[in-house]
Design a protein around this motif. Structure first.
Motif, PDB file in Angstrom:
ATOM      1  N   ASP A  70      40.642  60.601 -13.051  1.00  0.00           N
ATOM      2  CA  ASP A  70      41.811  61.290 -13.598  1.00  0.00           C
ATOM      3  C   ASP A  70      42.336  62.254 -12.543  1.00  0.00           C
ATOM      4  OD1 ASP A  70      41.710  60.158 -16.224  1.00  0.00           O
ATOM      5  OD2 ASP A  70      40.024  61.477 -16.676  1.00  0.00           O
ATOM      6  N   CYS A  74      45.086  66.137 -15.655  1.00  0.00           N
ATOM      7  CA  CYS A  74      45.215  65.190 -16.774  1.00  0.00           C
ATOM      8  C   CYS A  74      43.888  64.531 -17.103  1.00  0.00           C
ATOM      9  CB  CYS A  74      46.282  64.143 -16.468  1.00  0.00           C
ATOM     10  SG  CYS A  74      45.913  63.071 -15.082  1.00  0.00           S
ATOM     11  N   ARG A  76      40.393  63.891 -18.307  1.00  0.00           N
ATOM     12  CA  ARG A  76      39.256  64.799 -18.453  1.00  0.00           C
ATOM     13  C   ARG A  76      39.096  65.729 -17.264  1.00  0.00           C
ATOM     14  NH1 ARG A  76      35.412  59.891 -20.148  1.00  0.00           N
ATOM     15  NH2 ARG A  76      37.062  58.846 -18.965  1.00  0.00           N
ATOM     16  N   THR A  78      40.085  69.040 -14.963  1.00  0.00           N
ATOM     17  CA  THR A  78      40.409  70.409 -15.362  1.00  0.00           C
ATOM     18  C   THR A  78      41.034  71.168 -14.188  1.00  0.00           C
ATOM     19  OG1 THR A  78      38.186  71.171 -14.756  1.00  0.00           O
ATOM     20  CG2 THR A  78      38.527  70.482 -17.037  1.00  0.00           C
ATOM     21  N   HIS A  80      43.604  71.670 -17.585  1.00  0.00           N
ATOM     22  CA  HIS A  80      44.524  70.731 -18.226  1.00  0.00           C
ATOM     23  C   HIS A  80      45.981  71.124 -17.990  1.00  0.00           C
ATOM     24  CE1 HIS A  80      46.707  69.068 -21.835  1.00  0.00           C
ATOM     25  NE2 HIS A  80      46.138  67.989 -21.347  1.00  0.00           N
ATOM     26  N   ALA A  81      46.799  70.131 -17.609  1.00  0.00           N
ATOM     27  CA  ALA A  81      48.257  70.275 -17.474  1.00  0.00           C
ATOM     28  C   ALA A  81      48.668  71.345 -16.471  1.00  0.00           C
ATOM     29  CB  ALA A  81      48.897  70.558 -18.829  1.00  0.00           C
ATOM     30  N   HIS A 226      48.033  66.531 -26.886  1.00  0.00           N
ATOM     31  CA  HIS A 226      47.248  66.807 -25.673  1.00  0.00           C
ATOM     32  C   HIS A 226      47.776  65.991 -24.492  1.00  0.00           C
ATOM     33  CE1 HIS A 226      43.637  68.198 -23.553  1.00  0.00           C
ATOM     34  NE2 HIS A 226      43.531  66.974 -23.071  1.00  0.00           N
ATOM     35  N   LYS A 227      48.050  64.703 -24.720  1.00  0.00           N
ATOM     36  CA  LYS A 227      48.561  63.868 -23.635  1.00  0.00           C
ATOM     37  C   LYS A 227      50.005  64.219 -23.305  1.00  0.00           C
ATOM     38  CE  LYS A 227      49.078  59.216 -21.883  1.00  0.00           C
ATOM     39  NZ  LYS A 227      48.605  57.826 -21.931  1.00  0.00           N
ATOM     40  N   ALA A 230      50.404  67.142 -20.859  1.00  0.00           N
ATOM     41  CA  ALA A 230      50.058  66.823 -19.473  1.00  0.00           C
ATOM     42  C   ALA A 230      51.094  65.904 -18.839  1.00  0.00           C
ATOM     43  CB  ALA A 230      48.667  66.190 -19.405  1.00  0.00           C
TER      44      ALA A 230
END
Length: 318
Positions: A70, A74, A76, A78, A80-81, A226-227, A230
């Motif tokens: 990832d 995005c 898993r 870190t 996030h976003a 959540h998706k 990101a």
């Protein structure tokens, strides 16, 4: 009639981990398949999109040692976003660190689709000596024409007028001159409700343009909060900056990958990354076999597109 290829059966990783790449970022990665097999890295599409277990199934697990990860911000990975220290060239450096610190090989195959094709080309043109083969799908060169196709009137809006109307209506009339900038202001708002509403609208447009026919499952996946956060924040961040690439840079740089074998798989009816860019890349990099799939759109798992991708990885596994 020749039988079409499908995905290989599901496999589980034999090793997983988090790579600290600095600037506060840690990347989630998985190694799958044959640890002694031919090394390949899979570069997922959509800045902010993340990888999935399905992506490793495009490779013969008996022949390939498959790295799936990832990208910054995005899946898993870190934090996030996060938009901090998140550029094309940061990601190119990350790929090289994964090669040396996780896989430990001199050369590997690079496989990327959509935004992953952009990133594959940027990496290969920076480290051509480290690339054994390139397999690319849905070519996106990050030229202004391609950005405008997605976010200005007269491109994808002509094909998806209903989706375009929803995308535009999320922005007040007086701010619609530059939609990417208008969305940026909302996606970086300190109000989480404003940010989420903008993220869902941006990501819904993404979900609508990747399929030729309306697909509720794809749209639901893209708009899951959540998706969506990101995808929207990071993709908008890249579009606003032109991918940190000069206009025409990846086409001009094709001379650096001359001699690297490759395959380009492009759906004829891809409305997200239309065939124009794939054709231009093929002319600049004739070593690559060009497969324009007559019944194909944008997604990798459409039957005709998937067939060509799996055939390419099978051919290069020998």
């Amino acid at each position: 009639m020749t039988e079409r290829r499908t995905l290989y059966p599901p496999i589980e990783p034999y090793r997983t981990g988090m790579l600290d790449v600095g600037d506060g970022h840690r990347l989630h990665w998985e190694l799958c398949g044959n640890s002694q097999g031919k090394p390949v890295v899979f570069l997922h599409g959509g800045p902010g999109g993340g990888a999935s277990p399905e992506h490793r199934r495009q490779f013969d697990p008996e022949r390939y040692n498959i790295l799936v990860f990832d990208q910054r911000g995005c899946g898993r990975s870190t934090p996030h976003a996060s938009l901090e220290a998140n550029t094309t060239w940061c990601l190119v450096d990350d790929i090289e660190r994964l090669r040396t610190e996780v896989v430990g090989v001199d050369k590997w195959m690079v496989f990327g689709g959509s935004w992953g094709s952009t990133l594959s080309l940027a990496y290969a043109q920076t480290y051509p000596e480290r690339v054994a083969e390139l397999v690319l799908r849905g070519i996106f060169l990050f030229d202004q024409h391609e950005i405008d196709w997605l976010y200005k009137e007269g491109g994808a809006s002509s094909v998806y007028p209903d989706g375009w109307e929803r995308f535009v209506e999320a922005i007040p009339d007086e701010e619609r001159g530059d939609l990417v900038e208008a969305y940026y202001r909302r996606l970086t708002s300190h109000d989480p409700e404003v940010q989420l509403a903008a993220a869902k609208a941006w990501s819904r447009w993404e979900g609508e343009t990747v399929t030729l026919l309306p697909n509720a499952e794809v749209i639901e996946e893209f708009t899951e909060p959540h998706k969506a956060i990101a995808v929207a924040r990071i993709e908008n961040h890249y579009m606003r900056a032109g991918g940190w690439l000069e206009e025409g840079q990846l086409l001009r740089g094709a001379e650096k990958i001359r001699g690297i074998p490759g395959a380009i798989v492009q759906g004829r009816h891809d409305m997200c990354t239309p065939p124009r860019a794939a054709w231009a890349l093929h002319k600049a990099w004739p070593e690559a076999e060009l497969n324009i799939v007559p019944d194909g759109g944008h997604l990798y798992n459409e039957p005709g597109v998937l067939d060509r991708l799996v055939r390419a990885t099978d051919r290069f596994s020998r």
